[in-house]
Scaffold this motif. Structure first.
Motif, mmCIF file in Angstrom:
data_model
loop_
_atom_site.group_PDB
_atom_site.id
_atom_site.type_symbol
_atom_site.label_atom_id
_atom_site.label_comp_id
_atom_site.label_asym_id
_atom_site.label_seq_id
_atom_site.Cartn_x
_atom_site.Cartn_y
_atom_site.Cartn_z
ATOM 1 N N ALA B 272 -18.359 3.224 -1.647
ATOM 2 C CA ALA B 272 -18.434 4.513 -1.357
ATOM 3 C C ALA B 272 -17.693 4.628 -0.002
ATOM 4 O O ALA B 272 -16.877 5.714 0.109
ATOM 5 C CB ALA B 272 -19.871 5.156 -1.405
ATOM 6 N N ILE B 273 -18.135 4.003 1.099
ATOM 7 C CA ILE B 273 -17.610 4.524 2.396
ATOM 8 C C ILE B 273 -16.173 4.179 2.555
ATOM 9 O O ILE B 273 -15.063 5.199 3.018
ATOM 10 C CB ILE B 273 -18.284 3.330 3.433
ATOM 11 C CG1 ILE B 273 -19.568 3.773 3.599
ATOM 12 C CG2 ILE B 273 -17.460 3.462 4.752
ATOM 13 C CD1 ILE B 273 -20.426 2.921 4.484
ATOM 14 N N LEU B 274 -15.476 3.085 1.698
ATOM 15 C CA LEU B 274 -14.063 2.865 1.602
ATOM 16 C C LEU B 274 -13.426 3.855 1.128
ATOM 17 O O LEU B 274 -12.225 4.466 1.673
ATOM 18 C CB LEU B 274 -14.144 1.499 1.007
ATOM 19 C CG LEU B 274 -12.653 1.001 0.663
ATOM 20 C CD1 LEU B 274 -11.915 0.424 2.100
ATOM 21 C CD2 LEU B 274 -12.346 0.009 -0.307
ATOM 22 N N LEU B 275 -13.955 4.354 -0.053
ATOM 23 C CA LEU B 275 -13.162 5.354 -0.835
ATOM 24 C C LEU B 275 -13.014 6.735 0.087
ATOM 25 O O LEU B 275 -12.062 7.276 0.178
ATOM 26 C CB LEU B 275 -13.860 5.664 -2.161
ATOM 27 C CG LEU B 275 -13.722 4.595 -3.196
ATOM 28 C CD1 LEU B 275 -14.483 5.055 -4.471
ATOM 29 C CD2 LEU B 275 -12.193 4.502 -3.596
ATOM 30 N N ILE B 276 -14.053 7.009 0.614
ATOM 31 C CA ILE B 276 -14.189 8.438 1.483
ATOM 32 C C ILE B 276 -13.187 8.020 2.840
ATOM 33 O O ILE B 276 -12.362 8.868 3.010
ATOM 34 C CB ILE B 276 -15.743 8.473 1.903
ATOM 35 C CG1 ILE B 276 -16.481 8.812 0.984
ATOM 36 C CG2 ILE B 276 -15.449 9.774 3.166
ATOM 37 C CD1 ILE B 276 -17.928 8.958 1.498
ATOM 38 N N ALA B 277 -13.343 7.115 3.350
ATOM 39 C CA ALA B 277 -12.532 6.732 4.573
ATOM 40 C C ALA B 277 -10.946 6.774 4.177
ATOM 41 O O ALA B 277 -10.314 7.404 4.679
ATOM 42 C CB ALA B 277 -12.648 5.322 5.196
ATOM 43 N N ILE B 278 -10.434 6.205 2.845
ATOM 44 C CA ILE B 278 -9.284 6.257 2.508
ATOM 45 C C ILE B 278 -8.825 7.802 2.170
ATOM 46 O O ILE B 278 -7.530 8.020 2.615
ATOM 47 C CB ILE B 278 -9.064 5.264 1.340
ATOM 48 C CG1 ILE B 278 -8.899 3.683 1.536
ATOM 49 C CG2 ILE B 278 -7.655 5.672 0.834
ATOM 50 C CD1 ILE B 278 -8.784 2.878 0.197
ATOM 51 N N GLY B 279 -9.775 8.511 1.268
ATOM 52 C CA GLY B 279 -9.258 9.805 1.169
ATOM 53 C C GLY B 279 -9.055 10.527 2.207
ATOM 54 O O GLY B 279 -7.919 11.309 2.334
ATOM 55 N N VAL B 280 -10.242 10.393 3.303
ATOM 56 C CA VAL B 280 -10.012 11.156 4.388
ATOM 57 C C VAL B 280 -8.806 10.897 5.264
ATOM 58 O O VAL B 280 -8.053 11.996 5.759
ATOM 59 C CB VAL B 280 -11.090 11.111 5.332
ATOM 60 C CG1 VAL B 280 -10.981 11.498 6.713
ATOM 61 C CG2 VAL B 280 -12.552 11.685 4.732
ATOM 62 N N ASN B 281 -8.370 9.650 5.365
ATOM 63 C CA ASN B 281 -7.262 9.072 6.293
ATOM 64 C C ASN B 281 -5.918 9.605 5.423
ATOM 65 O O ASN B 281 -5.150 10.413 6.156
ATOM 66 C CB ASN B 281 -7.014 7.652 6.422
ATOM 67 C CG ASN B 281 -8.154 7.416 7.156
ATOM 68 O OD1 ASN B 281 -8.851 8.133 7.940
ATOM 69 N ND2 ASN B 281 -8.150 5.960 7.504
ATOM 70 N N LEU B 282 -5.909 9.788 4.466
ATOM 71 C CA LEU B 282 -4.585 10.268 3.466
ATOM 72 C C LEU B 282 -4.626 11.452 3.860
ATOM 73 O O LEU B 282 -3.559 12.257 4.074
ATOM 74 C CB LEU B 282 -4.703 9.897 2.109
ATOM 75 C CG LEU B 282 -4.463 8.204 1.760
ATOM 76 C CD1 LEU B 282 -4.526 7.982 0.452
ATOM 77 C CD2 LEU B 282 -3.389 7.727 2.246
ATOM 78 N N VAL B 283 -5.405 12.146 3.506
ATOM 79 C CA VAL B 283 -5.386 13.851 3.801
ATOM 80 C C VAL B 283 -5.003 14.286 5.131
ATOM 81 O O VAL B 283 -4.306 14.964 5.283
ATOM 82 C CB VAL B 283 -6.809 14.304 3.209
ATOM 83 C CG1 VAL B 283 -6.848 15.979 3.582
ATOM 84 C CG2 VAL B 283 -7.043 14.523 1.646
ATOM 85 N N GLY B 284 -5.692 13.424 6.052
ATOM 86 C CA GLY B 284 -5.561 13.661 7.352
ATOM 87 C C GLY B 284 -3.940 13.630 7.796
ATOM 88 O O GLY B 284 -3.253 14.404 8.348
ATOM 89 N N ASP B 285 -3.193 12.510 7.576
ATOM 90 C CA ASP B 285 -1.635 12.327 7.521
ATOM 91 C C ASP B 285 -0.999 13.432 6.879
ATOM 92 O O ASP B 285 -0.185 14.078 7.275
ATOM 93 C CB ASP B 285 -1.430 10.976 7.182
ATOM 94 C CG ASP B 285 -1.831 9.964 7.867
ATOM 95 O OD1 ASP B 285 -2.351 10.200 9.158
ATOM 96 O OD2 ASP B 285 -1.888 8.839 7.719
#
Lengths: 265, 649
Positions: B272-285
């Motif tokens: 769950a942490i991994l998915l959130i982190a990936i999602g957040v970083n992609l959106v941030g970029d």
């Protein structure tokens, strides 16, 4: 050209550094501008020529009030500039910068850029501003449909026109132009120089034109001052400086003009 | 290499996109990764928002009989934990809490941190010292220890843990934003804003903030994941969320001991942490790129080491000559956004051994792209060579393997660029950079190569070369940097030097010195030179022959003296009239009206016709050949005779 000089510099000095170290030892000060006296006549162009590091940009920044002089007086309409409040000084004297793109906020459209001085310096309301922005675009020969574009969508020459329009928006008596064509191709440089000449003829604005290129200064200025290491080493009429240079440094500047011997007159 | 940037993005007055809020949205949607990240986050957010309405069992209800049930057990989709609590329910409720804490903490610490950073950078001096030394003091404490101390002082609870996380993160934002602001504060547009009568507050709010916003958004959004982990750390230590409340960190922490017996209990919150982190970083970029009106493509493409060559390119009809360099019917184009920009359009010329040839034209005339095409240095994508032949000492360079080109580049064909500050590596000394090319091509050892670098620096007129070799590029003046550029170009005694506006960024006095140096060194080595400039005066100083380029084509060629004294193309005549000539004070400069055409929409026939006073119907009828007007002197114009008369008048 009446006798009133809108801009006069008397023994202007600007030092950098100096002060004292942690242990109270005096630190060496560097005099970027070392006792410069100049007069700019109404509606005329005074050229200042010298290589980078000679203090000409420091001089420009002092005249527009971005830097205070260490010593000496800068008079605008016979009044020292430290007696002006910020806004009334900026209504008298404006500046055009060397880097056409760098002097424009990348996140503001041309309209937003041009409206700022109209609102804060000329106190115009929205409808008046809208008309005046159109007028300014026309004045610098930019197409009206470019008005909502961002700086990066323009060429260097077009950005410099926007910079000139912004300076004109304040309706100043004097515009300080710090290397306004150095970053431009010769063909675009010619367009900008021509525009500056036309605007002066129409609006009677006085220019302080700064460049490292004597050929460019000579083409636009009435009088020229040659600056070296913070001092004015020679001054005179534009043609006279070129045809009968007195100082060795002036002769070096003339010798550096590319293709002078090879190009037919 | 500002030239290459200039060509990679064919700006000009294009039918432009208006960066409005719709434009931001469009650019964001164009980036597939950002959309995927947003989709992922959207699913997660929807799921946790719907948690109270989903048919989930109570996340805190224990059931010791069914502890550590495997995933896909009936009634427990993801299995159960060590107390028999339903993992699916706990991970959804836990994500809800962790996400909330992460977002709130990131938002608050970025707001406080950026405000401090902008104020410190804008006002400088005492304000800067006060704010930043305070920030330094916060940073001086070990990071986790400070958080622990704060929570210990306030008492354990999730709210206090969040407060601690906010406080310890403020310095990072303050530093990042101050750094971004300091460089902006020096820029001319801030000085201009002051001259326009803007108040300090307005300058901060309308000039500075919009420009540092991308930094803030990216740092904040990428730190959400990090902050979730930090809260997790505190929860694990018993200082954050109090049991039995589920948060991802707490779940991960308590599952740590079961990692060998029941790995799924740790894997579920971990994933769950991994998915959130990936999602957040992609959106941030994605948001960063979308907010930046300069990144119109929405991302940066990987540039290949050699220019792409069209496989079906047409070969030139004329056979190549035996000159040192023979360029025949070269076509180089850029493809972007469904448009084709014909930057170089059927260019042919040659350079004999030891000869100096000038390419002159305005920006966008294709002179730089022509020069870069020689050694396959045009950036691909978007550039590609669509046709023609380039032979260097008889060897075909178009389509040559990369290894062959790399043996030639910097060795037999050397380049000098406009601004050495951007072409020199800021992290290596100039001695290292000169010796690098010597080592690569002459196979010398480090000591011998460095000795040669010092000799080269001496040859290009750098005083105290042994000392200077240890300097970094930023420690040199513009003129000295270009001398270093010359030293690198001369390092392997090349047969051909391609110099792309090497003196344009310099003062005329420095330019004169660098030109004299280039002339002297070139003659010493007997190297040929291709010199590119927009200034005919500079070309006249050191070239034997010149090719005038306009809109991707050569419009006039000839010996420099002939072209200067008897220009035969109307464009050449007008270009010469643009150069200010001293000695005729206040002579009106005569600019060429209008702008060059965009190379994605070239008019038929002569591209200069729309700006030409001599243009007639025949000019726009079709392709115009070069017409000989003298020995080795030709112009691509149907009205050369009239042009010659006008030039003479």
């Amino acid at each position: 050209m009446s006798g009133v000089a809108p801009l006069e510099l008397v023994d202007v000095v600007r030092e950098y550094g100096g002060g004292r170290s942690l242990f109270g030892r005096r630190l060496p000060a560097h005099r970027a501008v070392d006792g410069v006296s100049l007069t700019l006549q109404q509606g005329a162009t005074l050229g200042i020529v010298g290589e980078s590091g000679c203090g000409k940009s420091t001089l420009a920044r002092m005249i527009v009030g971005l830097l205070p002089p260490t010593a000496g007086h800068i008079l605008i309409d016979n009044r020292p500039i430290d007696q002006f409040d910020r806004l009334s000084l900026h209504r008298k004297v404006q500046m055009v910068f060397q880097d056409p793109l760098g002097s424009l906020n990348p996140r503001k459209t041309v309209r937003q850029v041009l409206e700022i001085p109209l609102r804060s310096l000329r106190g115009m309301h929205a409808p008046a501003r809208r008309d005046r922005v159109q007028e300014l675009m026309h004045l610098v020969s930019l197409r009206a449909e470019f008005i909502d574009r961002y700086p990066h969508e323009f060429s260097g020459g077009q950005c410099q026109r926007i910079g000139i329009a912004r300076a004109l928006a304040a309706e100043p008596e004097i515009i300080v132009l710090d290397e306004p064509v150095s970053a431009l191709d010769v063909s675009v440089q010619a367009q900008v120089l021509r525009l500056l000449q036309d605007l002066q003829a129409r609006l009677g604005v006085a220019y302080l034109f700064i460049s490292h290129d004597l050929a460019v200064v000579e083409a636009i200025a009435d009088t020229v001052a040659v600056m070296q290491a913070g001092r004015i080493v020679e001054r005179g009429g534009a043609a006279q400086i070129f045809l009968a240079p007195q100082h060795a440094y002036t002769r070096e500047l003339i010798g550096a003009i590319p293709g002078l011997s090879a190009m037919p007159a | 290499m500002s030239g290459a940037q200039g060509i990679a993005v064919p700006l000009a007055p294009t039918p432009a996109s208006r960066p409005s809020s719709a434009g931001v949205w469009r650019r964001f949607m164009r980036s597939g990764m950002a959309v995927a990240g947003a989709g992922l986050l959207l699913v997660v957010v929807a799921l946790v928002l719907a948690a109270p309405f989903l048919p989930l069992s109570d996340p805190d209800r224990t059931d010791i009989l069914h502890r550590m049930a495997r995933p896909l057990t009936t009634g427990h989709l993801l299995g159960t934990d060590e107390l028999g609590r339903d993992l699916l329910s706990r991970v959804i409720w836990g994500t809800r809490l962790s996400l909330l804490v992460g977002v709130v903490a990131a938002t608050l610490s970025s707001l406080i941190g950026s405000a401090l950073g902008v104020v410190a950078a804008y006002y400088g001096r005492a304000v800067d010292t006060l704010v930043m030394r305070g920030v330094d003091m916060l940073m001086a404490f070990p990071y986790l220890l400070l958080a622990l101390a704060i929570v210990a002082a306030l008492g354990p609870s999730l709210g206090h843990a969040m407060l601690a996380i906010i406080i310890v993160n403020v310095p990072f934002f303050a530093r990042a934003v101050r750094g971004a602001t300091v460089s902006l504060r020096q820029s001319d547009f801030i000085a201009a804003a002051r001259l326009m009568g803007q108040s300090n507050l307005r300058i901060i709010a309308t000039e500075l903030l919009p420009n540092v916003l991308p930094v803030v958004v990216v740092t904040a959004s990428t730190s959400v994941g990090w902050m979730i982990l930090e809260t997790a750390g505190l929860s694990f230590l018993g200082l954050g969320a109090q049991p039995p409340v589920a948060d991802l960190g707490g779940m991960l922490g308590s599952a740590r001991n079961l990692i060998n017996v029941a790995p799924h209990v740790a894997a579920v919150p971990g994933l769950a942490i991994l998915l959130i982190a990936i999602g957040v970083n992609l959106v941030g970029d994605g948001v960063r790129d979308a907010l930046d009106p300069r990144l119109r493509a929405g991302g940066l493409a990987r540039i290949s080491a050699v220019t792409e060559v069209a496989p079906d390119r047409p070969m030139p009809a004329q056979p190549p000559s035996d000159a040192l360099l023979s360029v025949r019917s070269l076509r180089t184009e850029f493809r972007s956004g469904g448009q084709v920009w014909r930057a170089v359009n059927d260019v042919s010329f040659e350079v004999r051994a030891g000869e100096a040839v000038g390419l002159v034209g305005e920006s966008g005339s294709g002179k730089t792209v022509t020069a870069l095409s020689i050694a396959g240095l045009v950036a691909s994508p978007p550039g590609r060579i669509a046709g023609g032949s380039i032979r260097f000492k008889g060897q075909e360079l178009i389509g040559a393997p990369l290894a062959a080109l790399q043996d030639i580049r910097g060795n037999r064909v050397a380049y000098m660029f406009q601004d050495p500050l951007t072409t020199l590596n800021p992290l290596l000394t100039i001695g290292q950079q000169i010796s690098e090319t010597v080592r690569r091509h002459q196979g010398l050892g480090p000591r011998a190569a460095m000795a040669q670098a010092v000799t080269l620096l001496e040859q290009v007129g750098i005083t105290d070369p042994a000392q200077r070799a240890r300097s970094f590029p930023h420690e040199l003046s513009g003129g000295q940097r270009q001398r270093v550029g010359a030293a690198i170009a001369l390092a392997n005694s090349p047969d051909l030097i391609v110099a792309d506006e090497p003196t344009t960024a310099l003062d005329v006095t420095t330019q004169a010195r660098v030109l004299a140096l280039m002339n002297e060194q070139r003659h010493r080595l007997g190297a040929a030179l291709v010199f590119i400039s927009h200034d005919m005066g500079v070309i006249a100083e050191l070239c034997d022959r010149v090719h005038v380029m306009y809109a991707g084509s050569i419009v006039e060629s000839g010996r420099v003296a002939d072209v200067l004294s008897r220009p035969a193309h109307p464009y050449t005549i007008r270009l010469l009239a643009c150069v200010p000539r001293p000695g005729q004070a206040r002579r009106e400069v005569e600019p060429i009206p209008g702008l060059p055409p965009a190379t994605n929409a070239l008019p038929p026939g002569c591209a200069f016709a729309p700006r030409c006073d001599l243009a007639i119907a025949a000019c726009s009828a079709g392709a115009i050949p070069m017409v000989a007007v003298g020995q080795e002197h030709a112009a691509r114009c149907v009205r050369t005779r009239d042009a010659l008369q006008e030039a003479a008048a």
